[in-house]
Design a protein around this motif. Structure first.
Motif, PDB file in Angstrom:
ATOM      1  N   GLY A  18       0.792  -1.232   0.000  1.00 54.28           N
ATOM      2  CA  GLY A  18       0.000   0.000   0.000  1.00 54.28           C
ATOM      3  C   GLY A  18       0.823   1.280   0.000  1.00 54.28           C
ATOM      4  N   VAL A  22       0.183   4.713  -2.197  1.00 56.56           N
ATOM      5  CA  VAL A  22       0.051   6.055  -1.627  1.00 56.56           C
ATOM      6  C   VAL A  22       1.089   6.986  -2.247  1.00 56.56           C
ATOM      7  CG1 VAL A  22       0.248   7.402   0.505  1.00 56.56           C
ATOM      8  CG2 VAL A  22      -0.970   5.217   0.518  1.00 56.56           C
ATOM      9  N   HIS A 166       2.887   4.067   8.079  1.00 57.64           N
ATOM     10  CA  HIS A 166       1.915   3.281   7.313  1.00 57.64           C
ATOM     11  C   HIS A 166       1.678   1.932   7.974  1.00 57.64           C
ATOM     12  CE1 HIS A 166       1.859   5.973   3.757  1.00 57.64           C
ATOM     13  NE2 HIS A 166       2.995   6.351   4.306  1.00 57.64           N
ATOM     14  N   ASN A 167       2.656   1.481   8.722  1.00 57.63           N
ATOM     15  CA  ASN A 167       2.500   0.213   9.421  1.00 57.63           C
ATOM     16  C   ASN A 167       3.550   0.155  10.518  1.00 57.63           C
ATOM     17  OD1 ASN A 167       2.160  -2.391  10.299  1.00 57.63           O
ATOM     18  ND2 ASN A 167       1.841  -3.204   8.246  1.00 57.63           N
ATOM     19  N   VAL A 215      -2.149   6.592   8.896  1.00 52.24           N
ATOM     20  CA  VAL A 215      -2.984   6.598   7.700  1.00 52.24           C
ATOM     21  C   VAL A 215      -4.491   6.408   7.942  1.00 52.24           C
ATOM     22  CG1 VAL A 215      -1.118   6.102   6.097  1.00 52.24           C
ATOM     23  CG2 VAL A 215      -2.241   4.221   7.283  1.00 52.24           C
ATOM     24  N   ASN A 248      -6.170   7.562   4.177  1.00 51.97           N
ATOM     25  CA  ASN A 248      -5.752   7.551   2.773  1.00 51.97           C
ATOM     26  C   ASN A 248      -6.937   7.635   1.832  1.00 51.97           C
ATOM     27  OD1 ASN A 248      -2.996   7.088   3.256  1.00 51.97           O
ATOM     28  ND2 ASN A 248      -3.283   4.867   3.335  1.00 51.97           N
ATOM     29  N   GLU A 381      -5.364  -3.036  10.776  1.00 56.47           N
ATOM     30  CA  GLU A 381      -5.242  -2.481   9.421  1.00 56.47           C
ATOM     31  C   GLU A 381      -5.048  -0.976   9.519  1.00 56.47           C
ATOM     32  OE1 GLU A 381      -4.177  -2.948   6.225  1.00 56.47           O
ATOM     33  OE2 GLU A 381      -5.478  -4.695   6.329  1.00 56.47           O
ATOM     34  N   PRO A 382      -3.811  -0.522   9.342  1.00 55.64           N
ATOM     35  CA  PRO A 382      -3.560   0.928   9.448  1.00 55.64           C
ATOM     36  C   PRO A 382      -4.537   1.741   8.614  1.00 55.64           C
ATOM     37  CG  PRO A 382      -1.494  -0.274   9.284  1.00 55.64           C
ATOM     38  CD  PRO A 382      -2.578  -1.292   9.097  1.00 55.64           C
ATOM     39  N   CYS A 383      -4.676   1.414   7.349  1.00 55.22           N
ATOM     40  CA  CYS A 383      -5.750   2.026   6.554  1.00 55.22           C
ATOM     41  C   CYS A 383      -6.433   0.955   5.727  1.00 55.22           C
ATOM     42  CB  CYS A 383      -5.225   3.137   5.638  1.00 55.22           C
ATOM     43  SG  CYS A 383      -6.576   3.825   4.669  1.00 55.22           S
ATOM     44  N   GLY A 384      -5.658   0.319   4.843  1.00 55.47           N
ATOM     45  CA  GLY A 384      -6.254  -0.618   3.902  1.00 55.47           C
ATOM     46  C   GLY A 384      -6.765   0.178   2.712  1.00 55.47           C
ATOM     47  N   LEU A 385      -6.475  -0.310   1.530  1.00 52.92           N
ATOM     48  CA  LEU A 385      -6.924   0.387   0.325  1.00 52.92           C
ATOM     49  C   LEU A 385      -7.924  -0.464  -0.443  1.00 52.92           C
ATOM     50  CD1 LEU A 385      -3.376   1.607  -0.796  1.00 52.92           C
ATOM     51  CD2 LEU A 385      -5.105   2.954   0.414  1.00 52.92           C
TER      52      LEU A 385
HETATM   53  C1  GLC Z   1       0.418  -0.277   4.779  1.00 56.88           C
HETATM   54  C2  GLC Z   1      -0.758  -0.646   5.668  1.00 56.88           C
HETATM   55  C3  GLC Z   1      -2.094  -0.430   4.961  1.00 56.88           C
HETATM   56  C4  GLC Z   1      -2.141   0.973   4.370  1.00 56.88           C
HETATM   57  C5  GLC Z   1      -0.934   1.201   3.477  1.00 56.88           C
HETATM   58  C6  GLC Z   1      -0.888   2.597   2.863  1.00 56.88           C
HETATM   59  O1  GLC Z   1       0.551  -1.209   3.752  1.00 56.88           O
HETATM   60  O2  GLC Z   1      -0.644  -1.988   6.113  1.00 56.88           O
HETATM   61  O3  GLC Z   1      -3.165  -0.608   5.855  1.00 56.88           O
HETATM   62  O4  GLC Z   1      -3.316   1.133   3.610  1.00 56.88           O
HETATM   63  O5  GLC Z   1       0.250   1.028   4.213  1.00 56.88           O
HETATM   64  O6  GLC Z   1      -0.861   3.609   3.826  1.00 56.88           O
END
Ligand code: GLC
Length: 481
Positions: A18, A22, A166-167, A215, A248, A381-385
């Motif tokens: 991810g 980003v 991000h993680n 994120v 994100n 899951e920090p954000c997950g896309l």
């Molecule tokens: C990392 C995180 C994910 C996030 C991505 C972009 O891969 O695990 O959750 O969406 O970074 O910020």
């Protein structure tokens, strides 16, 4: 505003997850804001160097001091990019240019990215690009704010530094000797990098950056707790005033069911009923599942890693296939035991289960489009896309309410309304199955409600426009504007 973004990966040049996505979309979104100048600095990995579609010109070269080492750096400017983002690659044959295979995972990763972090600062000086703001990402560039404070301050007297997590699982741990041998920083910087007599570079960034972001808003809160923070909760609590979550976005031009070249049929939120049906039939055909329009197709595009919630799925998989009439399609690679589990499961139920153990972006897009229900039971899951990609393509997510999943997928009520997907609160297999069953019930018995949920999901604005504005607000805050 003059902005420099530093990262270890950025699509389309190099991507492992991810972060790469980003780093493709955020710089571009910032460059679209009038008055901004954006530079993106990345390592010049062999696969970028070897790729003829990325023409470059050399703009600087110098040596980077890394302890007793003097390491060459060549700065190459990408010439083909037209969206206002200046991309610079940092070339060093030993650290990046001659290595095959994955971009991380070498024994000297700590030294490689310490080099990269320092070379980026030297490059900005060599290019005479002294930014108002440096934004750096994850452990690989976590030494940037430390070097900036300790050694580069006179060259960047007015530059502020934002550090984005991000993680938090990957923190940049190194042996205590790394401090003198590679970093050679003044001794008073030892304490910000020290953790249990080892070096932890992410800790150094949290302590020295002007602001820290992560994120999603929920992940920012979760990071105060040991369950999520992997040992850094104390450091984050002590620096809580600096920490903000910005959720994100996704690249809504790339991920657009109306134009995506990977899809066999195109659709939008008005025409999705027929468009998605065509994509579903084509997908079932492509992966060798029976073409059954009314059997719900559950899909997952994921790294096969433990924290993605695969243990929950493995636990309920048999019950799911035996009790519910549905198809299950999984795309991804990762830990060998999960790969084997899904291959065995497919062998046992070839008409119901398909495991594609590979990395394939075009197939991923066809899965977002052709699926009915998207599974994302991540433990954290920090954000997950991909849940946002799925919703943009009208596929209803079933997610664990954690981190960015909690923020981007508000759960529906008992009528399947007033939300965007199905959620479960505590991380256990029964609760996951419960949420999935509620979703299957809506699909089978209240199809109109299911359709209107798909419509609502497709209507959401997941673009980078709003998050980019939030980054700008924080940039201005750092600059005291
Ligand atoms: C990392 C995180 C994910 C996030 C991505 C972009 O891969 O695990 O959750 O969406 O970074 O910020």
């Amino acid at each position: 505003m003059k902005i420099a973004i530093l990262a270890s990966e950025g699509a389309p040049y190099a991507k492992s997850g991810g972060l790469g996505d980003v780093m493709e979309a955020l710089p571009a979104a910032l460059a679209r804001i009038p008055g901004n100048q954006v530079a993106l600095l990345l390592p010049y990995y062999k696969k970028i160097k070897d790729n003829p579609v990325y023409p470059v010109e050399q703009v600087a070269q110098f040596y980077v001091a890394l302890g007793w080492r003097q390491q060459y750096a060549g700065i190459y400017r990408l010439t083909g990019r037209t969206d206002g983002v200046q991309v610079y690659f940092i070339d060093n044959l030993y650290y990046f240019g001659a290595r095959e295979g994955a971009i991380y995972g070498d024994l000297d990763d700590g030294e490689r990215f310490a080099y990269f972090s320092k070379a980026c600062l030297d490059a900005l000086v060599a290019l005479d690009y002294i930014p108002d703001v440096i934004q750096c990402n994850d452990w690989q560039t976590s030494l940037v704010p430390v070097f900036l404070k300790a050694q580069y301050y006179p060259l960047f007297p007015n530059t502020k530094c934002m550090y984005t997590i991000h993680n938090i699982e990957y923190q940049g741990w190194a042996h205590g000797d790394f401090f003198d041998d590679v970093l050679a920083l003044p001794w008073e910087y030892r304490s910000c990098l020290d953790m249990n007599h080892s070096v932890n570079t992410m800790k150094g960034a949290i302590e020295t950056a002007d602001l820290v972001t992560t994120v999603s808003e929920s992940y920012a809160r979760e990071l105060m707790y040991p369950y999520y923070a992997h040992g850094l909760q104390g450091v984050l609590c002590a620096n809580a005033g600096k920490l903000t979550g910005i959720t994100n976005g996704i690249d809504t031009n790339t991920f657009n069911p109306q134009t995506d070249p990977a899809l066999p049929a195109h659709y939008n939120s008005q025409s999705f009923a027929t468009g998605k049906a065509a994509c579903k039939a084509a997908l079932q055909e492509e992966v060798g599942l029976p073409v059954e329009p009314d059997v719900p197709l559950l899909v997952m595009v994921t790294r096969l890693a433990g924290h993605k919630g695969l243990d929950l799925l493995c636990h309920i998989a048999r019950q799911l296939i035996e009790q519910e009439t549905c198809q299950l399609l999984i795309l991804g690679t990762g830990e060998a035991h999960y790969e084997q589990f899904f291959l065995d499961f497919q062998a046992e139920f070839p008409d119901r289960v398909c495991a594609k153990i590979t990395f394939n972006l075009a197939l991923a897009a066809r899965i977002y489009a052709g699926g009915d229900i998207y599974l994302m039971p991540s433990k954290s899951e920090p954000c997950g896309l991909s849940q946002m990609n799925a919703m943009r393509y009208g596929t209803v997510p079933v997610v664990h309410a954690t981190g960015g999943l909690r923020d981007t997928v508000p759960g529906v009520d008992e009528n399947g309304q007033n939300g965007l997907g199905f959620t479960f609160q505590s991380y256990n297999a029964d609760d996951f199955f419960g949420a999935l069953k509620r979703c299957l019930d809506l699909y089978r018995n209240h199809r109109e409600c299911f359709r209107s949920l798909q419509y609502t999901d497709m209507q959401q604005d997941f673009s980078w426009d709003k998050p980019a504005e939030r980054y700008m607000e924080l940039f201005r805050r750092m600059l005291g504007q």
